[in-house]
Design an enzyme around this catalytic site. Structure first.
Site, short mmCIF file in Angstrom:
data_model
loop_
_atom_site.label_atom_id
_atom_site.label_comp_id
_atom_site.label_asym_id
_atom_site.label_seq_id
_atom_site.Cartn_x
_atom_site.Cartn_y
_atom_site.Cartn_z
N GLU A 138 -22.10 -6.86 63.41
CA GLU A 138 -23.21 -7.57 62.76
C GLU A 138 -24.54 -7.41 63.48
OE1 GLU A 138 -23.56 -9.28 59.95
OE2 GLU A 138 -21.53 -8.86 59.30
N SER A 139 -24.53 -7.52 64.80
CA SER A 139 -25.82 -7.54 65.50
C SER A 139 -25.80 -6.74 66.80
CB SER A 139 -26.21 -8.99 65.83
OG SER A 139 -25.34 -9.53 66.81
#
Ligand code: CA
Length: 420
Positions: A138-139
Site C-alpha cells: 500500500e505505501s
C-alpha cells in the site's frame, strides 16, 4: 482504496506505489485569490451540499472552516478520466510489487516491529506477515502515502466529473474525521482519490474500521504505525479472515481439466478438487499442503490462463481481495507474505518468453536508456510514458516486437550492447 470500482482503485493503487502522486492543490484554509474560473462553480456546488453535510453530522463550524475559501484541485479530474494507454501484464505487476528488494525490506520491517505486530496478531488473529505485506504494497511501509491534500481533491470530485455521489460521501467522511480531531488538516494528505495513511484507507473506510491501537485517544493512520497496522488487521478480520488458515496454494491441474468456469467465488470442496486431479504444485494432496479438512471450500483461479500458474484459493484470499477488489492485488499480498516466510517464486513460469523485471532491473534498464541518449528523466524504476517511448525506439532499432514494454529481452540486449 478499499472499496468501489476495481478499475478506479486499481489504478489508484499503482499511482501510490509508484510514488508519483504530484497533484497540485491549494491548502483548504489558505484564502488565496481564486484564479480558476471553475472555483465559482465549486463554491456554488458546495453551498448546495451544506444541508446534506449538516444531515451527515458535520457541524456548521466544521463545514464553514474547511470549505469556505477552498480552491479546487482540478488535476484530479484528469486522473479520474485517465485511461491507461498500456495494460500492464500480471507478471510485470507482480514483479514490481514482490521483488527481492521488497521481500528484504518486509522482513526487516517485521523484525523492527515484532513486538507491535505480535500484539496485533494476538488482538485480531491476522498473521504479522500479512499485515506487513499490506503495509509494503500500500505505501512501501509508510514511505509513499501520497501528497495530495484530500479535502480540495474530494471537494472537486464531489462537484465535477463522474461518481460525484460517491466522492461526496468521502468528502463528508473526511470532514467528520477532521471534526473528531483524529487527524489534523495539515497532515491529511493522500492519493488523488482520497485514500490516505500508511495503509491507504478511504475516509469512509477509516470511519468504519480504523482503530486507536497506541492508546493516545486518536485514530491516526498517517503518523501512528501502530494505529495503521492494527486498522489493517481489523479490516481483514471484519472481512472474514480465518485465523490459522492459509490464503491458498499454487496448484497443478491435469492438462485435460476444463477450468473455464472456475474462479474465486465458485467454490468446491478440497475433496472435489482432489477428485478432479488437482494437487498442490509440489505434488501433495491439497488437504496435506493446506493442512485443512477435505470438506474445506476452495476456489481455483488462473489469472494468466491455464498455461500460467494456477491457484487454489481459500476464504482468506477473499479477505485480501476485499482490501482492493482485484485478484492481482490479493495475489501480490499473499505472495509477498509467503516470500517473507521463505517461499520462492511461483513454480509454474508465467506464460511469456519475455520475463518481467524487478524494480532494480527496471532501474538498470533506465540507466541503459539514458546512456543511449534517451531523455527519460530520473532513474526511478517506474517505466512511465517517457521510458516506454524510449523502449519502443530501442525495440525498433533492435528488430524486436515494438511493444513499449520493458522486459528481460530488451534488458539483456541493451546490456550486451553496452558491454561491447
Ligand atoms: Ca492512536
Amino acid at each position: 482504496m478499499k472499496q468501489g470500482s476495481s478499475v478506479l482503485f486499481f489504478s489508484l493503487m499503482l499511482t501510490t506505489i509508484s510514488g508519483c502522486t504530484t497533484a497540485t492543490s491549494v491548502a483548504a484554509t489558505n484564502p488565496i485569490s481564486q484564479t480558476d474560473p471553475r472555483d465559482a462553480e465549486l463554491q456554488q456546488c458546495l453551498a448546495g451540499l451544506r444541508g446534506d453535510a449538516m444531515q451527515g453530522k458535520i457541524s456548521s463550524d466544521t463545514w464553514q472552516r474547511y470549505t469556505r475559501s477552498i480552491a479546487g484541485d482540478y488535476s484530479v479530474l484528469e486522473r479520474l478520466n485517465h485511461q491507461p494507454e498500456f495494460k500492464t501484464p500480471l507478471w510485470d505487476y507482480m514483479a514490481g510489487l514482490v521483488d527481492d528488494e521488497r521481500v528484504d525490506m518486509a522482513k526487516q520491517q517485521l523484525a523492527e516491529n515484532l513486538e507491535l505486530l505480535t500484539r496485533i496478531e494476538q488482538a485480531y488473529g491476522v498473521p504479522k506477515e500479512i499485515v506487513v505485506s499490506v503495509w509494503g504494497v500500500e505505501s512501501n511501509f509508510g514511505r509513499n502515502m501520497g501528497r495530495t491534500e484530500i479535502v480540495p481533491s474530494l471537494a472537486t470530485l464531489s462537484c465535477f466529473g463522474r461518481r460525484q455521489p460517491f466522492f461526496r460521501g468521502e468528502l463528508f467522511a473526511t470532514l467528520r474525521i477532521l471534526q473528531s480531531g483524529d487527524i489534523p488538516l495539515e497532515r491529511l494528505r493522500g492519493s488523488w482519490a482520497g485514500a490516505f495513511g500508511q495503509t491507504q484507507f478511504m475516509p469512509s473506510t477509516f470511519e468504519r474500521l480504523a482503530v486507536d491501537f497506541d492508546g493516545d485517544g486518536r485514530r491516526d493512520l498517517i503518523d501512528s504505525t501502530a494505529d495503521a497496522l492494527a486498522s489493517t488487521a481489523n479490516f481483514l478480520k471484519r472481512g472474514g479472515w480465518r485465523t490459522g488458515q492459509p490464503w491458498g496454494v499454487e496448484a497443478r491441474i491435469p492438462a485435460a481439466l476444463d477450468i473455464s468456469g472456475e474462479g474465486r467465488r465458485n467454490k468446491r470442496s478440497l475433496a472435489d478438487w482432489h477428485n478432479r486431479g488437482v494437487r498442490s504444485v509440489d505434488g501433495r494432496a491439497l488437504t496435506e499442503a493446506l493442512g485443512l479438512p477435505a470438506d474445506t471450500q476452495a476456489g481455483l483461479i488462473s489469472p494468466t490462463g491455464k498455461e500460467g500458474p494456477v491457484f487454489i484459493t481459500l476464504r482468506n484470499f477473499d479477505a485480501l481481495y476485499g482490501y482492493n477488489a482485484a485478484e492481482s492485488y490479493a495475489l501480490a499480498l499473499a505472495h509477498l507474505a509467503d516470500r517473507m516466510q521463505g517461499a520462492g517464486g511461483f513454480t509454474t513460469p508465467w506464460p511469456t518468453d519475455d520475463p518481467p523485471l524487478s524494480r532494480q532491473q527496471r532501474r538498470d534498464l533506465q540507466t541503459l536508456l539514458l546512456a543511449r541518449g534517451h531523455a527519460i528523466g530520473e532513474v526511478d524504476g517506474i517505466l512511465g510514458t517517457l521510458s516506454r517511448a524510449a523502449i519502443r525506439q530501442e525495440q525498433e532499432r533492435l528488430g524486436h516486437e515494438t511493444t513499449g514494454r520493458g522486459g528481460m529481452k530488451l534488458l539483456n540486449a541493451l546490456q550486451a550492447d553496452s558491454s561491447r
